[in-house]
Design a protein around this motif. Structure first.
Motif, PDB file in Angstrom:
ATOM      1  N   ASP A 141      74.376  42.687  35.026  1.00  0.00           N
ATOM      2  CA  ASP A 141      75.558  41.426  35.397  1.00  0.00           C
ATOM      3  C   ASP A 141      76.769  41.381  34.867  1.00  0.00           C
ATOM      4  O   ASP A 141      78.295  41.481  34.652  1.00  0.00           O
ATOM      5  CB  ASP A 141      74.732  39.945  35.478  1.00  0.00           C
ATOM      6  CG  ASP A 141      74.183  39.622  36.815  1.00  0.00           C
ATOM      7  OD1 ASP A 141      73.626  40.218  37.299  1.00  0.00           O
ATOM      8  OD2 ASP A 141      73.045  38.962  35.980  1.00  0.00           O
ATOM      9  N   PRO A 142      76.659  41.712  32.815  1.00  0.00           N
ATOM     10  CA  PRO A 142      78.358  41.874  32.343  1.00  0.00           C
ATOM     11  C   PRO A 142      79.007  42.479  32.658  1.00  0.00           C
ATOM     12  O   PRO A 142      80.028  42.759  32.148  1.00  0.00           O
ATOM     13  CB  PRO A 142      77.576  41.268  30.872  1.00  0.00           C
ATOM     14  CG  PRO A 142      75.964  41.430  30.969  1.00  0.00           C
ATOM     15  CD  PRO A 142      75.805  42.263  32.222  1.00  0.00           C
ATOM     16  N   PHE A 190      82.595  44.442  25.305  1.00  0.00           N
ATOM     17  CA  PHE A 190      80.676  42.954  25.210  1.00  0.00           C
ATOM     18  C   PHE A 190      80.921  42.674  23.467  1.00  0.00           C
ATOM     19  O   PHE A 190      80.442  41.511  23.491  1.00  0.00           O
ATOM     20  CB  PHE A 190      79.741  43.951  25.941  1.00  0.00           C
ATOM     21  CG  PHE A 190      78.339  43.108  26.177  1.00  0.00           C
ATOM     22  CD1 PHE A 190      78.826  41.453  26.686  1.00  0.00           C
ATOM     23  CD2 PHE A 190      77.415  42.993  25.353  1.00  0.00           C
ATOM     24  CE1 PHE A 190      77.088  40.900  27.471  1.00  0.00           C
ATOM     25  CE2 PHE A 190      76.167  42.106  25.427  1.00  0.00           C
ATOM     26  CZ  PHE A 190      76.386  41.264  26.154  1.00  0.00           C
ATOM     27  N   THR A 221      75.996  49.868  36.928  1.00  0.00           N
ATOM     28  CA  THR A 221      74.737  48.699  36.423  1.00  0.00           C
ATOM     29  C   THR A 221      73.781  49.776  35.041  1.00  0.00           C
ATOM     30  O   THR A 221      74.026  49.250  34.198  1.00  0.00           O
ATOM     31  CB  THR A 221      74.504  47.359  37.219  1.00  0.00           C
ATOM     32  OG1 THR A 221      74.094  47.536  37.323  1.00  0.00           O
ATOM     33  CG2 THR A 221      76.086  46.745  37.799  1.00  0.00           C
ATOM     34  N   LEU A 263      79.691  36.775  27.997  1.00  0.00           N
ATOM     35  CA  LEU A 263      80.811  37.927  27.985  1.00  0.00           C
ATOM     36  C   LEU A 263      82.082  36.453  28.834  1.00  0.00           C
ATOM     37  O   LEU A 263      83.117  37.061  28.407  1.00  0.00           O
ATOM     38  CB  LEU A 263      80.845  38.993  28.699  1.00  0.00           C
ATOM     39  CG  LEU A 263      81.455  40.041  28.922  1.00  0.00           C
ATOM     40  CD1 LEU A 263      82.390  39.783  27.257  1.00  0.00           C
ATOM     41  CD2 LEU A 263      81.755  41.577  29.652  1.00  0.00           C
ATOM     42  N   ASP A 268      70.026  38.574  32.216  1.00  0.00           N
ATOM     43  CA  ASP A 268      71.409  39.171  31.841  1.00  0.00           C
ATOM     44  C   ASP A 268      72.651  38.396  33.064  1.00  0.00           C
ATOM     45  O   ASP A 268      73.927  38.309  32.334  1.00  0.00           O
ATOM     46  CB  ASP A 268      71.515  40.132  32.899  1.00  0.00           C
ATOM     47  CG  ASP A 268      71.332  40.777  34.387  1.00  0.00           C
ATOM     48  OD1 ASP A 268      70.195  39.186  35.021  1.00  0.00           O
ATOM     49  OD2 ASP A 268      71.029  41.768  35.098  1.00  0.00           O
ATOM     50  N   ASP A 269      72.234  37.445  33.825  1.00  0.00           N
ATOM     51  CA  ASP A 269      73.414  36.251  34.018  1.00  0.00           C
ATOM     52  C   ASP A 269      74.057  35.857  32.529  1.00  0.00           C
ATOM     53  O   ASP A 269      74.857  35.026  32.790  1.00  0.00           O
ATOM     54  CB  ASP A 269      72.567  35.798  34.865  1.00  0.00           C
ATOM     55  CG  ASP A 269      72.314  35.835  36.558  1.00  0.00           C
ATOM     56  OD1 ASP A 269      72.841  35.899  37.545  1.00  0.00           O
ATOM     57  OD2 ASP A 269      71.530  36.492  36.697  1.00  0.00           O
ATOM     58  N   VAL A 300      81.478  41.310  34.616  1.00  0.00           N
ATOM     59  CA  VAL A 300      82.818  40.525  34.413  1.00  0.00           C
ATOM     60  C   VAL A 300      83.608  41.710  34.088  1.00  0.00           C
ATOM     61  O   VAL A 300      84.311  40.833  33.722  1.00  0.00           O
ATOM     62  CB  VAL A 300      81.871  39.276  33.487  1.00  0.00           C
ATOM     63  CG1 VAL A 300      82.968  38.511  32.147  1.00  0.00           C
ATOM     64  CG2 VAL A 300      81.006  38.102  34.345  1.00  0.00           C
ATOM     65  N   ALA A 301      83.011  42.091  33.069  1.00  0.00           N
ATOM     66  CA  ALA A 301      83.840  43.006  32.395  1.00  0.00           C
ATOM     67  C   ALA A 301      84.833  43.560  33.174  1.00  0.00           C
ATOM     68  O   ALA A 301      86.080  44.459  32.651  1.00  0.00           O
ATOM     69  CB  ALA A 301      83.070  43.957  31.121  1.00  0.00           C
ATOM     70  N   LEU A 342      74.207  36.638  30.194  1.00  0.00           N
ATOM     71  CA  LEU A 342      74.886  37.542  29.437  1.00  0.00           C
ATOM     72  C   LEU A 342      76.386  37.939  29.814  1.00  0.00           C
ATOM     73  O   LEU A 342      77.112  37.648  29.185  1.00  0.00           O
ATOM     74  CB  LEU A 342      74.368  39.464  28.540  1.00  0.00           C
ATOM     75  CG  LEU A 342      72.813  38.968  28.176  1.00  0.00           C
ATOM     76  CD1 LEU A 342      72.471  40.221  27.874  1.00  0.00           C
ATOM     77  CD2 LEU A 342      72.679  38.507  26.891  1.00  0.00           C
ATOM     78  N   ALA A 343      76.409  38.278  30.492  1.00  0.00           N
ATOM     79  CA  ALA A 343      77.458  37.596  31.809  1.00  0.00           C
ATOM     80  C   ALA A 343      77.655  36.380  31.608  1.00  0.00           C
ATOM     81  O   ALA A 343      79.807  35.920  31.121  1.00  0.00           O
ATOM     82  CB  ALA A 343      77.412  38.626  32.949  1.00  0.00           C
TER      83      ALA A 343
END
Ligand code: BDR
Ligand code: CA
Length: 321
Positions: free
Chosen positions: A241-242, A302, A193, A22, A15-16, A245-246, A18-19
């Motif tokens: 994680d994303p 995303f 999350t 993003l 997931d990091d 960021v979002a 993917l973050a």
């Protein structure tokens, strides 16, 4: 538009990754560097994984720094059961040719000193951050905002009944950071999350849009999806994680409240984030704790950012997201 400067401190990690994708597809951000900590995998392996993601995003110009390899006091316990032996879903990709720099902690300190306004988005255990704070607290006067994916307020943990992984791996660093950071920490915990689930439906959908990034996302999340099925009986995988960021980009995606937070660093509740929502301790809030999120709005954002050019089709996908 003036871009906001950020350091992403992370432990890639499915997931990091993917973050990071993003963040690199978000025009609002200028990613100054990735600092890697040990967490999901040992830091050096995480750094190699970071390069892989930068390659997919065509952004190998972004520096990757290895940071702390061990938690402040605890023995390192990785999450290779969840993220795979290689940390990104057991695809065992070839190493990407790219430089891995030493000195993640010093990079954080130097960048905070050099640049006017820098924010940090932390997606792993807070070891690098606590070390940087211990070394040069004054440098953090320049910190703009700090977002941390970690903790759990009114929801069960993912490492124990009460502890979330990032704070559980290095509870001393998490507690130190909450107690010493001069800015409020935006706590993006499991309360929000856990609602962010990448489903096989969405994966099928993105594969119909585009081939390269969707192939990467499909490959790295396969193992994670199997893990979620065995562990939690969920079809799909929680991508924590994303959301951090979002949320950094768009505050409308989550709601929360200010509170004093500290992290338990020994005993049966090790790693638990204690959120003093009733103000028993009479301490100044040091955190903004998120409790609600609009998961559909997140998922659209995303996908629309990672798959640019397909915005209309993504907006029209009732029933997929
Ligand atoms: C957190 O733990 C890690 O496994 C994920 O990358 C995320 O940062 C969720 O508890
Ligand atoms: Ca992480």
């Amino acid at each position: 538009m003036e871009k906001r400067k950020v350091i992403i401190d992370c432990d890639p990690g499915i997931d990091d990754s993917l973050a990071i994708l993003l963040a690199l597809n978000s025009d609002e951000l200028e990613v100054l560097g990735l600092t890697i900590t040990s967490g999901n995998v040992p830091a050096r392996m995480g750094a190699k994984n970071a390069l892989k993601t930068l390659q997919i995003a065509n952004r190998l110009d972004i520096p990757v720094y290895v940071g702390e390899e061990f938690p402040l006091q605890r023995k390192l316990i990785t999450a290779q059961d969840t993220h795979g032996e290689d940390g990104i879903g057991e695809n065992f990709y070839d190493d990407v040719k790219g430089e891995i720099l030493e000195g993640g902690v010093d990079f954080i300190i130097d960048t905070l000193k050099r640049e006017e306004k820098v924010s940090i988005i932390a997606l792993g255990p807070l070891t690098n951050i606590a070390k940087a704070l211990m070394k040069d607290k004054d440098g953090f006067d320049n910190l703009d905002e700090f977002v941390s994916m970690g903790g759990a307020f009114r929801i069960h943990g993912n490492c124990s009944p009460v502890a979330e992984f990032n704070y559980w791996v290095d509870p001393h660093a998490a507690d130190y950071t909450y107690k010493h950071l001069p800015k409020k920490i935006h706590m993006v915990g499991l309360d929000v999350t856990r609602k962010i689930v990448l489903t096989p439906n969405i994966i099928e959908f993105i594969n119909r849009l585009e081939k390269e990034k969707s192939k990467f996302i499909t490959e790295i999340t396969r193992f994670y999806i199997d893990f979620h099925w065995q562990q939690e009986g969920i079809i799909g995988c929680v991508i924590n994680d994303p959301l951090a960021v979002a949320y950094f980009i768009d505050r409308n995606l989550c709601k929360g409240f200010d509170s004093y937070v500290e992290v338990v660093h020994d005993g049966v509740a090790i790693g638990q984030s204690i959120v003093d929502s009733f103000n028993f301790y009479k301490k100044e809030p040091n955190a903004h704790v998120l409790t609600q999120t609009d998961e559909k709005a997140f998922m659209k954002m995303f996908l629309k950012r990672i798959f640019k050019g397909y915005e209309e089709i993504i907006d029209a996908t009732e029933g997929v997201i």
